[in-house]
Design a protein around this motif. Sequence first.
Motif, PDB file in Angstrom:
ATOM      1  N   GLU A  24      25.633  27.315  52.739  1.00 54.91           N
ATOM      2  CA  GLU A  24      25.804  28.583  53.438  1.00 54.91           C
ATOM      3  C   GLU A  24      27.227  28.734  53.969  1.00 54.91           C
ATOM      4  N   GLN A  25      27.736  27.680  54.549  1.00 50.59           N
ATOM      5  CA  GLN A  25      29.080  27.740  55.110  1.00 50.59           C
ATOM      6  C   GLN A  25      30.118  28.023  54.044  1.00 50.59           C
ATOM      7  N   LEU A  26      29.988  27.343  52.899  1.00 54.49           N
ATOM      8  CA  LEU A  26      30.948  27.547  51.817  1.00 54.49           C
ATOM      9  C   LEU A  26      30.900  28.972  51.276  1.00 54.49           C
ATOM     10  N   LEU A  27      29.687  29.476  51.074  1.00 54.94           N
ATOM     11  CA  LEU A  27      29.554  30.808  50.502  1.00 54.94           C
ATOM     12  C   LEU A  27      29.933  31.904  51.490  1.00 54.94           C
ATOM     13  N   ASN A  28      29.628  31.704  52.739  1.00 52.56           N
ATOM     14  CA  ASN A  28      30.070  32.673  53.743  1.00 52.56           C
ATOM     15  C   ASN A  28      31.590  32.723  53.816  1.00 52.56           C
ATOM     16  N   LYS A  29      32.216  31.562  53.692  1.00 47.60           N
ATOM     17  CA  LYS A  29      33.674  31.502  53.697  1.00 47.60           C
ATOM     18  C   LYS A  29      34.245  32.224  52.475  1.00 47.60           C
ATOM     19  N   LEU A  30      33.621  32.032  51.314  1.00 50.83           N
ATOM     20  CA  LEU A  30      34.049  32.747  50.109  1.00 50.83           C
ATOM     21  C   LEU A  30      33.911  34.252  50.308  1.00 50.83           C
ATOM     22  N   ASP A  31      32.782  34.650  50.845  1.00 50.54           N
ATOM     23  CA  ASP A  31      32.526  36.073  51.061  1.00 50.54           C
ATOM     24  C   ASP A  31      33.597  36.704  51.940  1.00 50.54           C
ATOM     25  N   GLU A  32      34.044  35.958  52.933  1.00 53.62           N
ATOM     26  CA  GLU A  32      35.079  36.457  53.833  1.00 53.62           C
ATOM     27  C   GLU A  32      36.416  36.654  53.121  1.00 53.62           C
ATOM     28  N   ASN A  33      36.623  35.929  52.038  1.00 53.90           N
ATOM     29  CA  ASN A  33      37.912  35.962  51.351  1.00 53.90           C
ATOM     30  C   ASN A  33      37.946  36.866  50.119  1.00 53.90           C
ATOM     31  N   TYR A  34      36.792  37.419  49.732  1.00 51.80           N
ATOM     32  CA  TYR A  34      36.751  38.392  48.639  1.00 51.80           C
ATOM     33  C   TYR A  34      36.794  39.818  49.204  1.00 51.80           C
ATOM     34  N   TYR A  35      37.318  40.733  48.399  1.00 46.15           N
ATOM     35  CA  TYR A  35      37.400  42.135  48.826  1.00 46.15           C
ATOM     36  C   TYR A  35      36.189  42.904  48.294  1.00 46.15           C
ATOM     37  N   TYR A  36      35.444  43.528  49.203  1.00 51.73           N
ATOM     38  CA  TYR A  36      34.317  44.390  48.854  1.00 51.73           C
ATOM     39  C   TYR A  36      34.487  45.708  49.599  1.00 51.73           C
ATOM     40  N   GLY A  41      33.576  49.442  55.013  1.00 52.46           N
ATOM     41  CA  GLY A  41      33.070  50.685  55.566  1.00 52.46           C
ATOM     42  C   GLY A  41      32.562  51.689  54.547  1.00 52.46           C
ATOM     43  N   LEU A  42      32.680  51.400  53.242  1.00 49.61           N
ATOM     44  CA  LEU A  42      32.181  52.331  52.228  1.00 49.61           C
ATOM     45  C   LEU A  42      30.659  52.374  52.273  1.00 49.61           C
ATOM     46  N   ILE A  43      30.091  53.574  52.375  1.00 48.19           N
ATOM     47  CA  ILE A  43      28.636  53.692  52.428  1.00 48.19           C
ATOM     48  C   ILE A  43      28.072  54.525  51.276  1.00 48.19           C
ATOM     49  N   LYS A  44      28.934  55.300  50.610  1.00 49.22           N
ATOM     50  CA  LYS A  44      28.443  56.121  49.509  1.00 49.22           C
ATOM     51  C   LYS A  44      29.611  56.469  48.603  1.00 49.22           C
ATOM     52  N   MET A  45      29.369  56.499  47.267  1.00 45.47           N
ATOM     53  CA  MET A  45      30.451  56.811  46.339  1.00 45.47           C
ATOM     54  C   MET A  45      29.885  57.381  45.042  1.00 45.47           C
ATOM     55  N   SER A  46      30.750  58.097  44.336  1.00 43.79           N
ATOM     56  CA  SER A  46      30.434  58.538  42.977  1.00 43.79           C
ATOM     57  C   SER A  46      31.747  58.705  42.228  1.00 43.79           C
ATOM     58  N   SER A  47      31.693  58.558  40.925  1.00 47.05           N
ATOM     59  CA  SER A  47      32.893  58.746  40.101  1.00 47.05           C
ATOM     60  C   SER A  47      32.482  59.158  38.701  1.00 47.05           C
ATOM     61  N   GLN A  48      33.410  59.803  38.015  1.00 46.67           N
ATOM     62  CA  GLN A  48      33.228  60.101  36.597  1.00 46.67           C
ATOM     63  C   GLN A  48      33.490  58.826  35.808  1.00 46.67           C
ATOM     64  N   LEU A  49      32.639  58.562  34.828  1.00 51.34           N
ATOM     65  CA  LEU A  49      32.775  57.367  34.001  1.00 51.34           C
ATOM     66  C   LEU A  49      33.009  57.776  32.546  1.00 51.34           C
ATOM     67  N   GLU A  50      34.221  57.474  32.072  1.00 54.04           N
ATOM     68  CA  GLU A  50      34.569  57.733  30.672  1.00 54.04           C
ATOM     69  C   GLU A  50      34.677  56.393  29.958  1.00 54.04           C
ATOM     70  N   TRP A  51      34.173  56.337  28.724  1.00 50.40           N
ATOM     71  CA  TRP A  51      34.250  55.051  28.018  1.00 50.40           C
ATOM     72  C   TRP A  51      34.275  55.248  26.513  1.00 50.40           C
ATOM     73  N   GLU A  52      34.801  54.232  25.850  1.00 46.12           N
ATOM     74  CA  GLU A  52      34.861  54.249  24.396  1.00 46.12           C
ATOM     75  C   GLU A  52      34.714  52.840  23.858  1.00 46.12           C
ATOM     76  N   GLN A  53      34.326  52.762  22.598  1.00 43.98           N
ATOM     77  CA  GLN A  53      34.103  51.484  21.931  1.00 43.98           C
ATOM     78  C   GLN A  53      34.924  51.429  20.649  1.00 43.98           C
ATOM     79  N   GLU A  54      35.546  50.271  20.406  1.00 37.85           N
ATOM     80  CA  GLU A  54      36.283  50.044  19.169  1.00 37.85           C
ATOM     81  C   GLU A  54      35.598  48.943  18.372  1.00 37.85           C
TER      82      GLU A  54
END
Length: 253
Positions: A24-36, A41-54
């Motif tokens: 738990e300690q190790l993973l909590n420490k990792l969580d503190e160091n990653y950006y989310y 403070g983000l609680i809601k989002m939406s975006s247009q998703l465009e994609w293609e395949q080659e």
Amino acid sequence: MLTVVTIYLVILFPSMSSAQSKVEQLLNKLDENYYYPQNKGLIKMSSQLEWEQENIKSQKVLTLKKPNFIFEGELIGEIFEKKIKPAINLRYKSDENINESIEFLNNYLDAFLPKTLREKFIYYKGTMGSRVGSETVLFFKKIGSIQDFNDYELFIDEKKWRISKMILRQNREPKKIEGKFFYTRKSGKWVVEETLSIFKVNSQKYIEKTKYKYRILHSFWMVSKIKQTVMQEGDKILSYKFNLTDYKLSSKR
């Protein structure tokens, strides 16, 4: 992290032993160091998703422009619920084709907006492994899963507090996936800039490389582009490009 790998990992366990407490300690420490974004403070989002395949066959490149979709999510409790839905201009398209595309794009939900480690591994049991060089190894096994299993082995760099490598073992092809992570910093936290995954299917070796680009919008760093390429025995056979645009973001007041 397929996308498969792609990648941002965590867990929540009851404290039943000193070993579990250490996990738990190790993973909590990792969580503190990653950006989310959801931890900023983000609680809601939406975006247009465009994609293609080659598709690359016989040195010929076939580019398939895919229909546009909408990627959206909302924080409910401690879980950021995410989904893909059709854009308005798809209402006259085949329902079967739309459903197939949504099923495929669902594999990338955590690449577009990563889960926290806690959310990712809430149904896993973690144990401490031995140290490998300067890294600590953690094992995660899904609780109650016997036949349909996927076990993770994480190599943690405790100097930089990030996951350097992951091994996934599962009961379907590919049976074993080894993924490496390369990072950059956003607002003083780690975000994945590139992943490299190696696996075999029917004795054929595949290498999957995924690159991420970010944009800052209303103080949040959001994924703007993803490019993924797949190599088979040294030859490029497939690639995907995803563009996330026209973000609409809501945050805590």
